[in-house]
Scaffold this motif. Structure first.
Motif, PDB file in Angstrom:
ATOM      1  N   PRO A 108     -12.910   8.490  19.736  1.00 15.97           N
ATOM      2  CA  PRO A 108     -11.768   9.246  19.725  1.00 15.97           C
ATOM      3  C   PRO A 108     -10.666   8.763  19.307  1.00 15.97           C
ATOM      4  CG  PRO A 108     -13.110   9.526  21.830  1.00 15.97           C
ATOM      5  CD  PRO A 108     -13.575   8.193  20.803  1.00 15.97           C
ATOM      6  N   VAL A 109      -9.681   9.259  18.439  1.00 13.27           N
ATOM      7  CA  VAL A 109      -8.385   8.847  17.949  1.00 13.27           C
ATOM      8  C   VAL A 109      -7.484   9.310  18.620  1.00 13.27           C
ATOM      9  CG1 VAL A 109      -7.207   8.520  15.904  1.00 13.27           C
ATOM     10  CG2 VAL A 109      -9.537   8.667  15.788  1.00 13.27           C
ATOM     11  N   GLN A 110      -6.250   8.220  19.025  1.00 11.31           N
ATOM     12  CA  GLN A 110      -5.063   8.443  19.671  1.00 11.31           C
ATOM     13  C   GLN A 110      -3.918   8.844  18.749  1.00 11.31           C
ATOM     14  OE1 GLN A 110      -4.782   8.941  23.083  1.00 11.31           O
ATOM     15  NE2 GLN A 110      -6.946   8.309  23.284  1.00 11.31           N
ATOM     16  N   TYR A 111      -3.443   9.959  18.910  1.00  9.67           N
ATOM     17  CA  TYR A 111      -2.367  10.501  18.017  1.00  9.67           C
ATOM     18  C   TYR A 111      -1.354  11.297  18.661  1.00  9.67           C
ATOM     19  CZ  TYR A 111      -4.572  14.954  17.804  1.00  9.67           C
ATOM     20  OH  TYR A 111      -5.042  16.386  18.088  1.00  9.67           O
ATOM     21  N   HIS A 168      11.779  16.438  16.616  1.00 10.34           N
ATOM     22  CA  HIS A 168      10.484  16.887  15.829  1.00 10.34           C
ATOM     23  C   HIS A 168       9.653  15.712  15.762  1.00 10.34           C
ATOM     24  CE1 HIS A 168      11.854  20.813  14.647  1.00 10.34           C
ATOM     25  NE2 HIS A 168      12.982  20.340  14.330  1.00 10.34           N
ATOM     26  N   TYR A 169       8.266  16.048  15.184  1.00  7.83           N
ATOM     27  CA  TYR A 169       7.505  14.611  14.959  1.00  7.83           C
ATOM     28  C   TYR A 169       7.785  13.764  14.079  1.00  7.83           C
ATOM     29  CZ  TYR A 169       6.274  16.917  10.435  1.00  7.83           C
ATOM     30  OH  TYR A 169       6.091  17.138   8.932  1.00  7.83           O
ATOM     31  N   ALA A 170       8.744  14.299  13.048  1.00  2.00           N
ATOM     32  CA  ALA A 170       9.220  13.460  11.801  1.00  2.00           C
ATOM     33  C   ALA A 170      10.683  12.871  12.402  1.00  2.00           C
ATOM     34  CB  ALA A 170       9.547  14.284  10.657  1.00  2.00           C
ATOM     35  N   GLY A 171      11.158  13.292  13.378  1.00  2.00           N
ATOM     36  CA  GLY A 171      12.393  12.747  13.770  1.00  2.00           C
ATOM     37  C   GLY A 171      13.400  13.726  14.533  1.00  2.00           C
ATOM     38  N   GLU A 172      14.538  13.189  14.749  1.00  4.42           N
ATOM     39  CA  GLU A 172      15.655  14.199  15.473  1.00  4.42           C
ATOM     40  C   GLU A 172      16.560  15.047  14.500  1.00  4.42           C
ATOM     41  OE1 GLU A 172      17.883  11.241  17.547  1.00  4.42           O
ATOM     42  OE2 GLU A 172      16.263  10.839  18.912  1.00  4.42           O
ATOM     43  N   VAL A 173      16.694  16.007  14.796  1.00  2.00           N
ATOM     44  CA  VAL A 173      17.533  17.171  13.750  1.00  2.00           C
ATOM     45  C   VAL A 173      18.591  17.884  14.757  1.00  2.00           C
ATOM     46  CG1 VAL A 173      17.748  18.829  12.162  1.00  2.00           C
ATOM     47  CG2 VAL A 173      15.504  17.436  12.157  1.00  2.00           C
ATOM     48  N   ASN A 174      19.800  17.688  14.296  1.00  2.00           N
ATOM     49  CA  ASN A 174      20.978  18.644  15.003  1.00  2.00           C
ATOM     50  C   ASN A 174      20.996  19.977  14.450  1.00  2.00           C
ATOM     51  OD1 ASN A 174      21.090  16.340  16.756  1.00  2.00           O
ATOM     52  ND2 ASN A 174      23.086  15.813  15.801  1.00  2.00           N
ATOM     53  N   TYR A 175      20.781  21.062  15.186  1.00  6.60           N
ATOM     54  CA  TYR A 175      20.988  22.339  14.577  1.00  6.60           C
ATOM     55  C   TYR A 175      22.549  22.937  15.120  1.00  6.60           C
ATOM     56  CZ  TYR A 175      16.131  22.014  13.550  1.00  6.60           C
ATOM     57  OH  TYR A 175      15.045  21.406  12.801  1.00  6.60           O
ATOM     58  N   ASN A 176      23.149  23.480  14.268  1.00  9.16           N
ATOM     59  CA  ASN A 176      24.403  24.174  14.714  1.00  9.16           C
ATOM     60  C   ASN A 176      24.466  25.645  14.863  1.00  9.16           C
ATOM     61  OD1 ASN A 176      26.998  25.541  14.479  1.00  9.16           O
ATOM     62  ND2 ASN A 176      27.933  23.487  13.905  1.00  9.16           N
ATOM     63  N   VAL A 177      24.458  26.062  15.854  1.00  8.11           N
ATOM     64  CA  VAL A 177      24.051  27.380  16.415  1.00  8.11           C
ATOM     65  C   VAL A 177      25.111  28.610  15.904  1.00  8.11           C
ATOM     66  CG1 VAL A 177      23.353  26.719  18.842  1.00  8.11           C
ATOM     67  CG2 VAL A 177      25.702  27.552  18.628  1.00  8.11           C
ATOM     68  N   ASN A 178      26.106  28.402  15.113  1.00  5.65           N
ATOM     69  CA  ASN A 178      27.073  29.251  14.570  1.00  5.65           C
ATOM     70  C   ASN A 178      26.258  30.018  13.492  1.00  5.65           C
ATOM     71  OD1 ASN A 178      29.440  28.654  15.951  1.00  5.65           O
ATOM     72  ND2 ASN A 178      29.888  26.961  14.705  1.00  5.65           N
ATOM     73  N   GLY A 179      26.263  31.355  13.655  1.00  2.00           N
ATOM     74  CA  GLY A 179      25.370  32.175  12.492  1.00  2.00           C
ATOM     75  C   GLY A 179      24.097  32.527  13.046  1.00  2.00           C
ATOM     76  N   PHE A 180      23.460  31.944  13.900  1.00  2.00           N
ATOM     77  CA  PHE A 180      22.169  32.013  14.313  1.00  2.00           C
ATOM     78  C   PHE A 180      21.834  33.710  14.572  1.00  2.00           C
ATOM     79  CE2 PHE A 180      20.999  27.979  14.127  1.00  2.00           C
ATOM     80  CZ  PHE A 180      19.612  27.755  14.635  1.00  2.00           C
ATOM     81  N   LYS A 191       8.437   9.192   6.084  1.00  2.00           N
ATOM     82  CA  LYS A 191       8.800   9.485   7.584  1.00  2.00           C
ATOM     83  C   LYS A 191       8.683  11.051   7.911  1.00  2.00           C
ATOM     84  CE  LYS A 191      12.111   9.032  11.220  1.00  2.00           C
ATOM     85  NZ  LYS A 191      13.430   8.722  11.722  1.00  2.00           N
ATOM     86  N   TYR A 192       9.542  11.870   7.186  1.00  2.00           N
ATOM     87  CA  TYR A 192       9.622  13.181   7.445  1.00  2.00           C
ATOM     88  C   TYR A 192       8.353  13.932   6.774  1.00  2.00           C
ATOM     89  CZ  TYR A 192      14.103  12.839   9.550  1.00  2.00           C
ATOM     90  OH  TYR A 192      15.237  12.467  10.349  1.00  2.00           O
ATOM     91  N   LEU A 193       7.587  13.529   6.090  1.00  2.00           N
ATOM     92  CA  LEU A 193       6.431  14.357   5.627  1.00  2.00           C
ATOM     93  C   LEU A 193       5.123  14.052   6.347  1.00  2.00           C
ATOM     94  CD1 LEU A 193       6.226  13.524   1.665  1.00  2.00           C
ATOM     95  CD2 LEU A 193       6.641  15.921   2.896  1.00  2.00           C
ATOM     96  N   GLY A 194       5.709  13.261   7.459  1.00  2.00           N
ATOM     97  CA  GLY A 194       4.356  12.859   8.515  1.00  2.00           C
ATOM     98  C   GLY A 194       3.306  12.110   8.074  1.00  2.00           C
ATOM     99  N   LEU A 195       3.416  11.304   6.872  1.00  2.00           N
ATOM    100  CA  LEU A 195       2.259  10.497   6.353  1.00  2.00           C
ATOM    101  C   LEU A 195       1.897   9.429   7.151  1.00  2.00           C
ATOM    102  CD1 LEU A 195       3.432  10.541   2.440  1.00  2.00           C
ATOM    103  CD2 LEU A 195       1.894  11.986   3.593  1.00  2.00           C
ATOM    104  N   MET A 196       2.704   8.817   7.968  1.00  2.00           N
ATOM    105  CA  MET A 196       2.371   7.742   8.785  1.00  2.00           C
ATOM    106  C   MET A 196       1.580   8.144   9.921  1.00  2.00           C
ATOM    107  SD  MET A 196       4.093   5.402   7.022  1.00  2.00           S
ATOM    108  CE  MET A 196       3.419   4.075   8.225  1.00  2.00           C
ATOM    109  N   GLU A 197       1.497   9.343  10.288  1.00  2.00           N
ATOM    110  CA  GLU A 197       0.651   9.719  11.455  1.00  2.00           C
ATOM    111  C   GLU A 197      -0.661  10.206  10.884  1.00  2.00           C
ATOM    112  OE1 GLU A 197      -0.024  10.298  15.239  1.00  2.00           O
ATOM    113  OE2 GLU A 197       2.111   9.789  14.537  1.00  2.00           O
ATOM    114  N   ASN A 198      -0.714  10.739   9.515  1.00  2.00           N
ATOM    115  CA  ASN A 198      -1.821  10.695   8.709  1.00  2.00           C
ATOM    116  C   ASN A 198      -2.608   9.428   8.729  1.00  2.00           C
ATOM    117  OD1 ASN A 198      -3.778  12.594   7.759  1.00  2.00           O
ATOM    118  ND2 ASN A 198      -3.059  11.609   5.819  1.00  2.00           N
ATOM    119  N   LEU A 199      -1.924   8.594   8.246  1.00  2.00           N
ATOM    120  CA  LEU A 199      -2.333   7.014   8.002  1.00  2.00           C
ATOM    121  C   LEU A 199      -3.081   6.668   9.340  1.00  2.00           C
ATOM    122  CD1 LEU A 199       0.110   5.661   5.394  1.00  2.00           C
ATOM    123  CD2 LEU A 199      -2.202   6.380   4.772  1.00  2.00           C
TER     124      LEU A 199
END
Length: 695
Positions: A102-105, A178-190, A279-287
């Motif tokens: 079993p692989v921990q991820y 996110h899995y790739a990092g933190e992202v701030n979203y502005n709610v104006n226009g949602f 980092k944001y493609l999630g390649l490190m997790e796959n490796l």
């Protein structure tokens, strides 16, 4: 027409542009997929390769609803990517008989649930704010998020954050981890971007478009659907779920694209930019998943073929079984038991350093062999080497020059033969076919057919045809007839019933009025309509009086009294059995088609015509004098409905008509500068009409 203020009109315009762009894009994708569909039914089993170009993870200085949807999609793809990677790894291990560990991820299902969970996810909360009554806006949506998912480990707002995080977050933003990092979203226009703001009346207008593509994009069934349209986020979520279902049922392979630099220069790698993408493609997790087991695996024959030179027992060739040869090789290389495993058809190597050491040993052996070869070559005398090289070069040059000379001679002979046959064929071109002229005649025929292929007529009105040679005149005429028949057949096949009826009416009008009435050419480009009066123009009492008789055509006309010629507005209705003259809600006169003796009209550009009826008929008051602004259309409809095509009389000068009690009236037609209808001093009806000089 719809009364909107400036802001509403701008929103409606943007919503329509967005809908037209989105739907035509979907239509184009479906059209391409349909054209690529495998249609050969002879084989029921076939394979298909599909290409999916998906957007990558996006994190900008300002992130809004679009980035939220894109990153949600990438979360789902990453979840699928890791699951399929683990699945393929486990299947390969089981196929080779190696124990699966079993692989921990990091399982990003917790983030996907935060976005898409029913009733409690961000999308559900966004839809609820869009649909609920009251003063809902982007900030109330943010407050609702804080109340509902504020305790989630991967969700942060300015209100919920610590002091350090508040310094980099605005009050109208929320952050997702996110899995790739933190992202701030502005709610104006949602809320605006999530709502479907395309009004129903705009959909109705687009359904009426004459553009064939737009009518396919805007289905009329939408207009009868009373359900509220799905929001953009819900549509995106459903589309993404369908995509995941498709990918799970297939065998996907992934190509990750990494941009080396922003300046589009070759050979230049921006370390910061590349690390950001990795980092944001999630390649490190796959490796990490791949390296948690055995990082390198190769089939026995490939591994043995590459590294057999490193072991005296396997070099130059191994005669036994492949697994035994690989076992002998790795034993000689000093592999430890925990560094590798032997499968049924592959060798699995756990650590990259083990493979790197083997590669280094191979490079060292190659280098030593190259050094020995160079030392042996230097042993030859320079003079002997030069002589051998010179002799070899001369032989190669002579051989190649001979080939070139023979090719040139062959081309010259072929060219001379061709010219000779053309000249002889031209001399004997007027004789019967013989060996001397057959080549020339064949070429002339071939040239004519190729020229004909490039210059075929484009339509039935195009009468051009290339001039044929004398030997092909009969064949050319047959081809011309076949081509014209094919174009006529193709044109007729495309004609719909409405256009066929229009052309039949136009043909009858042409037979009746072409070169006979001045204003006929002006009517040619104008299409005949089914009726000139709509339902609201007709009095309900008239329709009730007609009963079951179906009205085929209706037009407003002017009726002139038989004695004083006073003009009176009337309506002329044509049914399957009779023509009816109507004054408001009264049926003033009914003329059965069987009793209609004929129709008279002048050759000038006026719209006056006379319907002749039997004078002895007590039901009729005499012939009827009418005027129509659409006289060509009206008379054609009367002729068709009454089957009196041959009863229309086009006269010059005067028209006599009968009045009640056996008396006669006369209408005088004279050319003039403008249209004028009035009673003359001699008691006749005088009609002055301009000559259009069209006949």
């Amino acid at each position: 027409m719809s009364p909107l203020n400036l802001e509403q009109a701008s929103s409606a315009r943007d919503a329509l542009s967005k809908a037209v762009y989105g739907r035509t894009f979907t239509w184009l994708v479906n059209k391409i997929n349909a054209s690529l569909t495998y249609t050969d039914d002879s084989s029921k089993h076939y394979s298909v390769i599909g290409l999916l170009d998906i957007y990558g993870f996006e994190v900008f200085q300002h992130n809004s609803f679009e980035q939220f949807c894109i990153n949600y999609c990438n979360e789902k793809l990453q979840q699928l990517f890791i699951e399929l990677t683990l699945k393929s790894e486990q299947e390969e291990y089981e196929a080779e008989g190696i124990t699966w560990e079993p692989v921990q991820y990091f399982n990003n299902k917790i983030i996907c649930d935060l976005v898409e969970e029913k009733f409690k996810g961000i999308i559900s909360i966004l839809d609820e704010e869009c649909l609920r009554p009251g003063d809902a806006n982007d900030l109330t949506f943010l407050e609702k998020l804080e109340d509902t998912v504020g305790g989630h480990a991967h969700f942060v707002t300015h209100k919920l954050a610590d002091t350090k995080t508040r310094k980099v977050m605005a009050r109208d933003e929320f952050r997702l981890l996110h899995y790739a990092g933190e992202v701030n979203y502005n709610v104006n226009g949602f809320l605006d971007k999530n709502n479907d703001l395309l009004f129903r009346n705009l959909k109705e207008v687009m359904c009426m478009s004459e553009n064939k593509i737009l009518t396919k994009c805007f289905d009329r069934e939408e207009l009868s659907d009373k359900k509220r349209p799905e929001t953009a986020a819900t549509q995106f979520k459903a589309s993404l779920a369908k995509l995941m279902e498709i990918l799970m049922s297939k065998e996907p392979s992934y190509v990750r694209c990494i941009k080396p630099n922003d300046s589009k220069q070759s050979g230049r790698f921006d370390d910061v930019l590349i690390r950001h993408q990795v980092k944001y493609l999630g390649l490190m997790e796959n490796l990490r998943v791949r390296r948690a087991g055995f990082a390198y695996r190769r089939r026995y024959e490939v591994f043995l073929q590459r590294y057999k030179s490193l072991c005296p027992d396997t070099w130059p060739s191994w005669q036994g079984k492949l697994p035994e040869g690989v076992a002998t090789l790795v034993k000689h290389l000093g592999y430890k038991p925990e560094e590798y495993k032997m499968g049924r058809s592959k060798i699995f190597i756990r650590f990259p350093k083990t493979l790197f050491a083997t590669e280094d040993a191979l490079e060292t052996r190659k280098h030593s062999l190259a050094t020995k070869l160079q030392a042996g070559w230097r042993g030859y005398s320079q003079k002997t080497k030069f002589q051998k090289l010179r002799t070899s070069a001369v032989r190669v040059q002579a051989w190649w020059r001979g080939i070139l000379a023979r090719r040139r001679a062959q081309r010259r002979r072929q060219a001379a033969d061709t010219i000779r046959r053309f000249v002889k064929g031209f001399i004997y071109r007027h004789r019967e076919r013989c060996p001397e002229n057959e080549y020339f005649l064949d070429y002339v025929r071939y040239s004519f057919l190729m020229n004909l292929r490039r210059n075929l007529p484009k339509s039935v009105l195009d009468k051009s045809w290339p001039a044929p040679p004398a030997a092909l005149s009969d064949a050319s005429e047959q081809l011309r007839k076949l081509c014209m028949q094919n174009m006529v057949w193709s044109y007729c096949k495309k004609i719909n019933p409405e256009w066929k009826l229009q052309m039949e009416q136009k043909m009858i009008a042409s037979e009746l009025f072409k070169d006979k009435k001045d204003n006929y050419p002006q009517s040619v480009p104008k299409l005949f309509v089914s009726t000139r009066l709509n339902g609201e123009d007709l009095n309900p009492k008239v329709l009730q009086a007609l009963g079951s008789e179906k009205m085929k055509y209706a037009v407003p006309v002017t009726k002139y009294d038989r004695r004083g010629y006073k003009p009176r507005p009337r309506q002329l209705l044509l049914t399957s059995n009779c023509a009816v003259i109507v004054e408001e809600g009264k049926l003033k006169q009914r003329i059965e088609y069987e009793a209609l003796k004929g129709i008279s009209v002048s050759s000038l550009s006026d719209g006056v015509f006379v319907l002749h009826v039997p004078s002895e008929d007590n039901k009729q008051k005499g012939d009827v004098v009418l005027q129509s602004d659409h006289v060509i259309e009206t008379l054609t409809k009367i002729a068709i409905c009454s089957d009196k095509v041959n009863s229309i009389n086009i006269t010059q000068g005067s028209i006599k008509y009968s009045v009640a009690q056996g008396k006669e009236g006369i209408i005088d037609f004279t050319p003039g500068s403008e249209l004028l209808v009035a009673k003359a001093k001699n008691g006749h009806l005088s009609v002055t009409a301009p000559r259009l000089n069209s006949r």
